[in-house]
Motif scaffolding. Structure first.
Motif, mmCIF file in Angstrom:
data_model
loop_
_atom_site.group_PDB
_atom_site.id
_atom_site.type_symbol
_atom_site.label_atom_id
_atom_site.label_comp_id
_atom_site.label_asym_id
_atom_site.label_seq_id
_atom_site.Cartn_x
_atom_site.Cartn_y
_atom_site.Cartn_z
ATOM 1 N N ASP A 190 0.837 -1.205 0.000
ATOM 2 C CA ASP A 190 0.000 0.000 0.000
ATOM 3 C C ASP A 190 0.874 1.259 0.000
ATOM 4 N N HIS A 191 1.936 1.237 0.813
ATOM 5 C CA HIS A 191 2.866 2.373 0.848
ATOM 6 C C HIS A 191 3.555 2.535 -0.505
ATOM 7 N N ALA A 192 3.956 1.422 -1.105
ATOM 8 C CA ALA A 192 4.611 1.484 -2.418
ATOM 9 C C ALA A 192 3.686 2.073 -3.473
ATOM 10 N N ARG A 193 2.421 1.696 -3.437
ATOM 11 C CA ARG A 193 1.459 2.225 -4.421
ATOM 12 C C ARG A 193 1.260 3.729 -4.234
ATOM 13 N N ALA A 194 1.206 4.173 -3.001
ATOM 14 C CA ALA A 194 1.071 5.609 -2.757
ATOM 15 C C ALA A 194 2.308 6.353 -3.262
ATOM 16 N N HIS A 195 3.478 5.754 -3.064
ATOM 17 C CA HIS A 195 4.723 6.358 -3.548
ATOM 18 C C HIS A 195 4.740 6.419 -5.077
ATOM 19 N N ILE A 196 4.250 5.362 -5.705
ATOM 20 C CA ILE A 196 4.156 5.345 -7.170
ATOM 21 C C ILE A 196 3.221 6.449 -7.652
ATOM 22 N N GLN A 197 2.087 6.578 -7.005
ATOM 23 C CA GLN A 197 1.114 7.597 -7.396
ATOM 24 C C GLN A 197 1.706 9.004 -7.293
ATOM 25 N N GLU A 198 2.560 9.210 -6.309
ATOM 26 C CA GLU A 198 3.154 10.535 -6.086
ATOM 27 C C GLU A 198 4.340 10.822 -7.003
ATOM 28 N N THR A 199 5.069 9.785 -7.416
ATOM 29 C CA THR A 199 6.370 10.031 -8.061
ATOM 30 C C THR A 199 6.476 9.552 -9.504
ATOM 31 N N TYR A 200 5.487 8.813 -9.993
ATOM 32 C CA TYR A 200 5.617 8.227 -11.336
ATOM 33 C C TYR A 200 4.537 8.784 -12.254
ATOM 34 N N ARG A 201 4.917 9.175 -13.448
ATOM 35 C CA ARG A 201 3.955 9.675 -14.435
ATOM 36 C C ARG A 201 3.663 8.549 -15.430
ATOM 37 N N ARG A 202 2.469 8.045 -15.362
ATOM 38 C CA ARG A 202 2.064 6.942 -16.223
ATOM 39 C C ARG A 202 1.765 7.450 -17.636
ATOM 40 N N PRO A 203 1.759 6.547 -18.629
ATOM 41 C CA PRO A 203 1.320 6.940 -19.974
ATOM 42 C C PRO A 203 -0.091 7.522 -19.932
ATOM 43 N N LEU A 204 -0.406 8.357 -20.884
ATOM 44 C CA LEU A 204 -1.649 9.127 -20.865
ATOM 45 C C LEU A 204 -2.888 8.246 -20.737
ATOM 46 N N LEU A 205 -3.012 7.210 -21.565
ATOM 47 C CA LEU A 205 -4.218 6.396 -21.524
ATOM 48 C C LEU A 205 -4.350 5.638 -20.212
ATOM 49 N N ASP A 206 -3.229 5.227 -19.636
ATOM 50 C CA ASP A 206 -3.251 4.567 -18.325
ATOM 51 C C ASP A 206 -3.742 5.545 -17.262
ATOM 52 N N ARG A 207 -3.237 6.782 -17.310
ATOM 53 C CA ARG A 207 -3.682 7.807 -16.354
ATOM 54 C C ARG A 207 -5.180 8.059 -16.492
ATOM 55 N N LEU A 208 -5.647 8.170 -17.732
ATOM 56 C CA LEU A 208 -7.065 8.443 -17.962
ATOM 57 C C LEU A 208 -7.949 7.295 -17.487
ATOM 58 N N THR A 209 -7.495 6.055 -17.747
ATOM 59 C CA THR A 209 -8.265 4.888 -17.312
ATOM 60 C C THR A 209 -8.406 4.858 -15.803
ATOM 61 N N ARG A 210 -7.302 5.055 -15.114
ATOM 62 C CA ARG A 210 -7.318 5.030 -13.650
ATOM 63 C C ARG A 210 -8.131 6.195 -13.076
ATOM 64 N N ALA A 211 -8.022 7.353 -13.699
ATOM 65 C CA ALA A 211 -8.806 8.496 -13.240
ATOM 66 C C ALA A 211 -10.301 8.234 -13.437
ATOM 67 N N LEU A 212 -10.650 7.600 -14.553
ATOM 68 C CA LEU A 212 -12.052 7.276 -14.813
ATOM 69 C C LEU A 212 -12.585 6.290 -13.787
ATOM 70 N N LEU A 213 -11.803 5.242 -13.498
ATOM 71 C CA LEU A 213 -12.228 4.254 -12.507
ATOM 72 C C LEU A 213 -12.424 4.896 -11.136
ATOM 73 N N ALA A 214 -11.492 5.768 -10.757
ATOM 74 C CA ALA A 214 -11.593 6.433 -9.457
ATOM 75 C C ALA A 214 -12.770 7.401 -9.403
ATOM 76 N N PHE A 215 -13.111 7.980 -10.538
ATOM 77 C CA PHE A 215 -14.217 8.934 -10.599
ATOM 78 C C PHE A 215 -15.571 8.234 -10.597
ATOM 79 N N VAL A 216 -15.642 7.036 -11.188
ATOM 80 C CA VAL A 216 -16.937 6.382 -11.407
ATOM 81 C C VAL A 216 -17.265 5.323 -10.353
ATOM 82 N N LEU A 217 -16.360 4.369 -10.141
ATOM 83 C CA LEU A 217 -16.704 3.181 -9.356
ATOM 84 C C LEU A 217 -17.145 3.458 -7.917
#
Length: 442
Positions: free
Chosen positions: A97-124
């Motif tokens: 869980d700590h590693a995932r939070a660190h990834i979220q803060e420090t890593y820039r994912r490819p655009l479509l991956d970012r959009l997919t994850r943002a959509l899931l977080a916005f909808v589900l």
């Protein structure tokens, strides 16, 4: 495991907690035998031990996440089978869980991956948005084949394939209020989590829970203001959103405690249960919420955990149906609930069979079957093959994610455990279950 964190690094309480976890690991490798991704892919870096090395290196060096670590952490299902197997008590859940939070803060994912994850977080996490999205899924379903051919759009194809063709109506029982226990003897007072995805995909699960509990004399409260447990965003590393959901629920449930007391907070989705039971840890650093979050975690009970503690009467009918019980990872590994669901089903007159490799994940794991569809499908097919080999007539499980995942490939009906128990104790026959299997209780 020897660690080399500086005093400045250890001043961060999250790093200090992870350092304690890392030091417990003795490199024994027992975890590899029960890790679904290692069993499937055969790559040491896709095992808990391998991921622990990657996380240690990243945190010790205080560096941003890179593509390699993101790839292997993303492939982790958080099934927590490694924690069941580990002889040293390594709390891999809090570490990843700590590693995932660190990834979220420090890593820039490819655009479509970012959009997919943002959509899931916005909808589900929001039932109204989720319901609207599922209704719109029909527009995209004809393009599934095209999306599957494009790697970046495979998650979109997975979403469309998992979307049901029709949705049940929303339940009136999900509205805030109180459902009085029947009979002259009050046997308890509980709150129930209405949740997010489950309340849209199968509201009858909580309806059956409320009906059974009230018939047993238990008062059930649906508190005002509760919402998503936060698990879905928590496992994507979106800690601020996860903690906001946790605080919202802590407020709602502690109000219910203040207004009449609670014997338990009933949860019917085991994935939610694992997270809610961890609220005390998640909010331990928040002085305004730490104590109340710990109280909420202590009250949280899976419905089978709660029922097993009651003195249940004889069932009104004994179906005699052969049931394959699938123990969700969040149930058996996350909450260590293994015995109660099977014992309750057996007492209710079902013949319970456990499939081979019952410790392995079905591949659902929150949003995993969307974000990692290929690995997820392999795990699903392996799980379904083992389940169908039992010769059962029904599959029972206690998590909506598992129900959706297994039902996408299984020939047998997949039913929440509480629906079968409600049926045996006087409730309606679950959809898809044959009436012919029913025999009267003596």
């Amino acid at each position: 495991m020897q660690t080399n964190f500086s005093l400045a690094q250890l001043a961060d309480p999250q790093v200090a907690e992870s350092e304690k976890i890392l030091r417990k690991c003795v490199h024994c490798g027992f975890c590899t035998a029960t890790c679904p991704t290692y069993v499937t892919l055969g790559n040491e870096l896709d095992s808990p031990r391998g991921r622990i090395y990657l996380i240690k290196d990243m945190l010790e060096n205080g560096r941003p996440a890179d593509k390699e670590i993101v790839t292997h952490i993303d492939r982790c299902l958080s099934c927590l089978a490694c924690m069941t197997t580990c002889p040293s008590g390594v709390n891999y859940m809090h570490l990843v869980d700590h590693a995932r939070a660190h990834i979220q803060e420090t890593y820039r994912r490819p655009l479509l991956d970012r959009l997919t994850r943002a959509l899931l977080a916005f909808v589900l996490p929001h039932p109204n948005r989720f319901r609207a999205a599922l209704k719109l899924a029909g527009l995209g379903r004809p393009f599934v084949g095209l999306f599957e051919k494009l790697p970046a759009l495979k998650p979109v194809a997975a979403m469309l394939k998992l979307a049901p063709l029709s949705l049940p109506a929303a339940s009136s029982k999900a509205k805030p209020g109180m459902h009085a226990g029947q009979g002259t003897q009050k046997r308890g007072r509980v709150a129930i989590l209405t949740g997010c995805a489950q309340s849209v995909l199968d509201p009858a699960i909580n309806d059956a829970t409320i009906s059974l509990l009230t018939r047993l004399g238990v008062e059930v409260v649906v508190p005002e203001g509760e919402g998503c447990c936060g698990a879905l965003v928590h496992h994507m590393g979106r800690e601020a959103a996860a903690l906001a959901s946790a605080r919202q629920n802590v407020d709602a449930w502690t109000r219910a405690v203040d207004q009449g007391g609670l014997d338990a907070i009933i949860i019917t989705a085991s994935g939610c249960g694992t997270t809610i039971k961890d609220y005390g840890f998640m909010l331990r650093l928040d002085p305004a919420y730490a104590d109340r979050a710990a109280l909420v975690s202590s009250l949280a009970k899976d419905i089978t955990e709660y029922l097993a503690a009651l003195d249940l009467p004889e069932p009104m009918r004994k179906p005699g149906t052969v049931v394959a019980y699938h123990s969700a990872c969040s149930m058996q590994h996350g909450q260590k609930i293994t015995r109660q669901p099977k014992e309750l089903l057996a007492k209710a007159g079902f013949v319970v069979r456990e499939p081979r490799e019952s410790h392995l994940c079905c591949g659902s794991a929150g949003t995993y079957n969307i974000l990692q569809p290929e690995i997820s499908a392999k795990l699903r097919d392996r799980k379904v093959k083992n389940i169908e080999a039992t010769g059962a007539e029904i599959i029972a499980t206690g998590n909506i994610g598992c129900i959706t995942q297994i039902a996408s490939a299984a020939k047998l009906p997949v039913v929440h455990t509480i629906k079968l128990l409600d049926w045996a104790y006087g409730g309606p026959r679950p959809e898809g279950v044959l009436e012919a299997a029913l025999v009267a209780a003596e």
